[in-house]
Design a protein around this motif. Structure first.
Motif, PDB file in Angstrom:
ATOM      1  N   ARG A  68     131.934   2.122  21.048  1.00 42.93           N
ATOM      2  CA  ARG A  68     132.605   1.293  21.890  1.00 42.93           C
ATOM      3  C   ARG A  68     131.699   0.743  23.090  1.00 42.93           C
ATOM      4  NH1 ARG A  68     137.831   0.482  19.946  1.00 42.93           N
ATOM      5  NH2 ARG A  68     137.943  -0.968  21.845  1.00 42.93           N
ATOM      6  N   THR A  69     131.778  -0.600  23.280  1.00 43.02           N
ATOM      7  CA  THR A  69     130.810  -1.120  24.352  1.00 43.02           C
ATOM      8  C   THR A  69     131.758  -1.938  25.327  1.00 43.02           C
ATOM      9  OG1 THR A  69     128.881  -2.392  24.924  1.00 43.02           O
ATOM     10  CG2 THR A  69     130.370  -3.047  23.188  1.00 43.02           C
ATOM     11  N   TRP A  70     131.296  -1.964  26.593  1.00 38.40           N
ATOM     12  CA  TRP A  70     131.991  -2.908  27.604  1.00 38.40           C
ATOM     13  C   TRP A  70     131.376  -4.230  27.639  1.00 38.40           C
ATOM     14  CZ3 TRP A  70     136.053  -0.749  29.640  1.00 38.40           C
ATOM     15  CH2 TRP A  70     136.012   0.740  29.720  1.00 38.40           C
ATOM     16  N   ILE A 125     132.205   8.626  36.805  1.00 44.43           N
ATOM     17  CA  ILE A 125     131.290   7.832  37.723  1.00 44.43           C
ATOM     18  C   ILE A 125     130.723   6.783  36.881  1.00 44.43           C
ATOM     19  CG2 ILE A 125     129.499   7.544  39.445  1.00 44.43           C
ATOM     20  CD1 ILE A 125     130.160  10.673  40.168  1.00 44.43           C
ATOM     21  N   TYR A 126     130.056   7.268  35.788  1.00 40.62           N
ATOM     22  CA  TYR A 126     129.137   6.481  34.810  1.00 40.62           C
ATOM     23  C   TYR A 126     130.289   5.323  34.320  1.00 40.62           C
ATOM     24  CZ  TYR A 126     127.563   4.978  30.122  1.00 40.62           C
ATOM     25  OH  TYR A 126     127.250   4.020  29.201  1.00 40.62           O
ATOM     26  N   ALA A 127     131.427   5.567  33.898  1.00 39.52           N
ATOM     27  CA  ALA A 127     132.444   4.673  33.352  1.00 39.52           C
ATOM     28  C   ALA A 127     132.848   3.474  33.986  1.00 39.52           C
ATOM     29  CB  ALA A 127     133.975   5.377  32.815  1.00 39.52           C
ATOM     30  N   GLU A 128     132.744   3.639  35.468  1.00 39.55           N
ATOM     31  CA  GLU A 128     133.178   2.683  36.399  1.00 39.55           C
ATOM     32  C   GLU A 128     131.804   1.748  36.641  1.00 39.55           C
ATOM     33  OE1 GLU A 128     134.683   2.083  41.051  1.00 39.55           O
ATOM     34  OE2 GLU A 128     134.650   3.950  40.157  1.00 39.55           O
ATOM     35  N   PHE A 129     130.711   2.662  36.534  1.00 37.78           N
ATOM     36  CA  PHE A 129     129.515   1.631  36.465  1.00 37.78           C
ATOM     37  C   PHE A 129     128.871   0.823  35.324  1.00 37.78           C
ATOM     38  CE2 PHE A 129     124.735   1.843  35.504  1.00 37.78           C
ATOM     39  CZ  PHE A 129     124.240   1.245  36.541  1.00 37.78           C
ATOM     40  N   ALA A 130     129.560   1.474  34.262  1.00 43.18           N
ATOM     41  CA  ALA A 130     129.348   0.986  32.838  1.00 43.18           C
ATOM     42  C   ALA A 130     130.140  -0.579  32.860  1.00 43.18           C
ATOM     43  CB  ALA A 130     129.501   1.792  31.699  1.00 43.18           C
ATOM     44  N   LYS A 131     131.124  -0.458  33.244  1.00 43.90           N
ATOM     45  CA  LYS A 131     132.249  -1.551  33.139  1.00 43.90           C
ATOM     46  C   LYS A 131     131.515  -2.760  33.695  1.00 43.90           C
ATOM     47  CE  LYS A 131     136.626   1.280  32.886  1.00 43.90           C
ATOM     48  NZ  LYS A 131     137.877   1.597  33.672  1.00 43.90           N
ATOM     49  N   ALA A 132     130.818  -2.639  34.781  1.00 46.70           N
ATOM     50  CA  ALA A 132     130.267  -3.732  35.617  1.00 46.70           C
ATOM     51  C   ALA A 132     129.248  -4.470  34.877  1.00 46.70           C
ATOM     52  CB  ALA A 132     129.759  -3.274  36.914  1.00 46.70           C
ATOM     53  N   MET A 137     126.939  -2.006  27.812  1.00 49.01           N
ATOM     54  CA  MET A 137     126.744  -0.661  28.113  1.00 49.01           C
ATOM     55  C   MET A 137     127.829   0.241  27.148  1.00 49.01           C
ATOM     56  SD  MET A 137     124.878   0.493  30.570  1.00 49.01           S
ATOM     57  CE  MET A 137     125.510   1.690  31.907  1.00 49.01           C
ATOM     58  N   MET A 138     127.269   1.421  26.816  1.00 44.90           N
ATOM     59  CA  MET A 138     128.229   2.129  25.834  1.00 44.90           C
ATOM     60  C   MET A 138     129.299   2.868  26.522  1.00 44.90           C
ATOM     61  SD  MET A 138     125.468   3.619  23.200  1.00 44.90           S
ATOM     62  CE  MET A 138     126.775   5.196  22.738  1.00 44.90           C
ATOM     63  N   GLU A 139     130.567   2.981  25.931  1.00 42.70           N
ATOM     64  CA  GLU A 139     131.670   3.666  26.411  1.00 42.70           C
ATOM     65  C   GLU A 139     131.289   5.095  25.826  1.00 42.70           C
ATOM     66  OE1 GLU A 139     136.633   3.927  26.403  1.00 42.70           O
ATOM     67  OE2 GLU A 139     135.357   2.186  25.378  1.00 42.70           O
ATOM     68  N   VAL A 176     122.826   6.451  38.711  1.00 44.92           N
ATOM     69  CA  VAL A 176     124.010   5.393  38.798  1.00 44.92           C
ATOM     70  C   VAL A 176     124.760   5.517  40.098  1.00 44.92           C
ATOM     71  CG1 VAL A 176     126.285   5.550  37.994  1.00 44.92           C
ATOM     72  CG2 VAL A 176     124.739   6.025  36.406  1.00 44.92           C
ATOM     73  N   PHE A 177     124.978   4.330  40.668  1.00 49.60           N
ATOM     74  CA  PHE A 177     125.638   4.160  42.073  1.00 49.60           C
ATOM     75  C   PHE A 177     126.672   3.317  42.057  1.00 49.60           C
ATOM     76  CE2 PHE A 177     121.606   1.647  41.800  1.00 49.60           C
ATOM     77  CZ  PHE A 177     122.103   0.520  42.300  1.00 49.60           C
TER      78      PHE A 177
END
Length: 396
Positions: free
Chosen positions: A63-65, A165-172, A176-178, A225-226
């Motif tokens: 899955r990807t964002w 933390i990664y998931a919130e970063f990736a959604k932006a 990016m992979m889920e 990641v930040f």
């Protein structure tokens, strides 16, 4: 007799032998046995000539964002052909089969890492992401200060700690992979050595992390990641405090990272690398899921799409917008109701993918004649697509 089919369990070993030959690596017996036990033959497709495996690929379920929404994505990997069978169109036929399978599985988008971009463009995949690679000497590391009351502590390399933390970063970012627990534990962390450290702000919120390894006086950053500027600065302060044991830091970052502008001396090695390609598998389903830019009075868009390897995508689509322009009712039109030419935007599947991933803008695609239509319609399409940076931190 030639046939394309899924692999059987007893054929997995042969597929690994083909991969080792094609990609020039060698597995130990232990590694080979471990991979065989972890491999699902239902995800592997082969082209067979008189019962012999000539070519193969793997179709992975991910899955990807995209625009903050999760999409089912088919990841193409391990594409290889024995030399005696090359240049006979076998990989092309496998890719077409993969497209059909992804459509059946509801995967509306596909990613792959091209060995040659030109080759996969012929089958509808298009570049969707670049990244920056920095090589920063120790004397040019950022001179940031950590916020008062914040902390950064080494932690276990744990999916439970890092993934929120990664998931919130990736959604932006688009593309990016889920990551699920299996990816974290059996693919991502398993093959990377090093230390993880999490940044916590004064309010006790975990707002970033760094996963890195120090070896031979080089700090290799597997992932940084930040979620805000404070976390970025706190993590870089932490890395700079390794100055007595390193000579440089190597790190990968999104193209919108902006670090060189923030540091005291930006004259360090910076390289922009073109990375993965994407392809819309099912235009109608993808556009129906897509989150458009909110805008008042969003006018209908008509898209004429050409796709020589997925005939279900060929045709004219009407996008009628709802929810203040953020969603569209998508209809593939029959020949008798297609509007006049001056109401249409025309492009192929590669162009459509680059546009809707956010990698290129409609105005640019029109200038280079990859998108045909009036200036008004091009502007209408550009306004409908959210502006997002593409990024991919993973590899498969």
């Amino acid at each position: 007799m030639n046939e394309i089919r899924k692999l059987r369990q007893e054929e997995i070993l042969e597929s690994f032998s083909l991969s080792e030959f094609a990609f020039q690596y060698e597995l130990t017996e232990e590694e080979r046995a471990e991979r065989i036990s972890a491999t699902d033959p239902n995800q592997m497709w082969g082209y067979f000539v008189d019962g012999n495996m000539a070519a193969k690929l793997t179709l992975l379920n991910f899955r990807t964002w995209i625009n903050g929404k999760s999409f089912a994505m088919g990841g193409i990997a391990g594409v290889a052909t024995w030399p005696e069978y090359r240049r006979n169109g076998m990989v092309g036929q496998l890719l077409v089969q993969a497209l059909k399978t992804m459509r059946e599985q509801g995967q509306t988008i596909s990613f792959l890492a091209p060995f040659k971009f030109e080759f996969y463009r012929k089958y509808g995949w298009e570049i969707y992401v670049d990244y920056l690679k920095y090589e920063i000497p120790v004397d040019k590391l950022p001179k940031f200060q950590a916020a008062e009351g914040s902390s950064i502590l080494r932690v276990a390399k744990s999916e439970e700690i890092l993934n929120p933390i990664y998931a919130e970063f990736a959604k932006a970012y688009n593309g990016m992979m889920e990551r699920d627990a299996d990816w974290w534990n059996n693919r991502y962390m398993k093959f990377k050595k090093g230390t993880a450290a999490v940044y916590t702000n004064a309010q006790g919120e975990q707002r970033g992390y760094v996963f890195y390894q120090v070896k031979d006086s080089v700090a290799t950053i597997h992932e940084l990641v930040f979620l805000d500027e404070e976390a970025r600065r706190g993590i870089w302060k932490f890395l700079a405090d390794h100055d007595s044991m390193i000579t440089k830091v190597e790190v990968k970052a999104p193209v919108d990272d902006g670090l060189p502008f923030l540091v005291h001396d930006p004259k360090f090695k910076q390289e922009k690398i073109t990375y993965f390609s994407a392809r819309i598998v099912d235009v109608e389903a993808f556009l129906t899921e897509y989150v458009f830019e909110a805008r008042e009075g969003a006018e209908t868009i008509y898209l004429h799409i050409s796709d020589s390897h997925a005939d279900w995508n060929e045709g004219v689509y009407r996008l009628e917008f709802t929810d203040n322009g953020k969603a569209a009712v998508v209809a593939k039109l029959s020949e008798d109701v297609i509007p006049e030419e001056d109401q249409l935007l025309r492009c192929n599947i590669q162009t459509l993918t680059a546009l809707f991933m956010g990698y290129q803008k409609a105005g640019f695609m029109a200038r280079i004649e990859r998108l045909q239509g009036s200036d008004e319609l091009v502007s209408r399409l550009e306004a409908a697509i959210p502006r997002r940076t593409t990024y991919l931190a993973d590899f498969f």
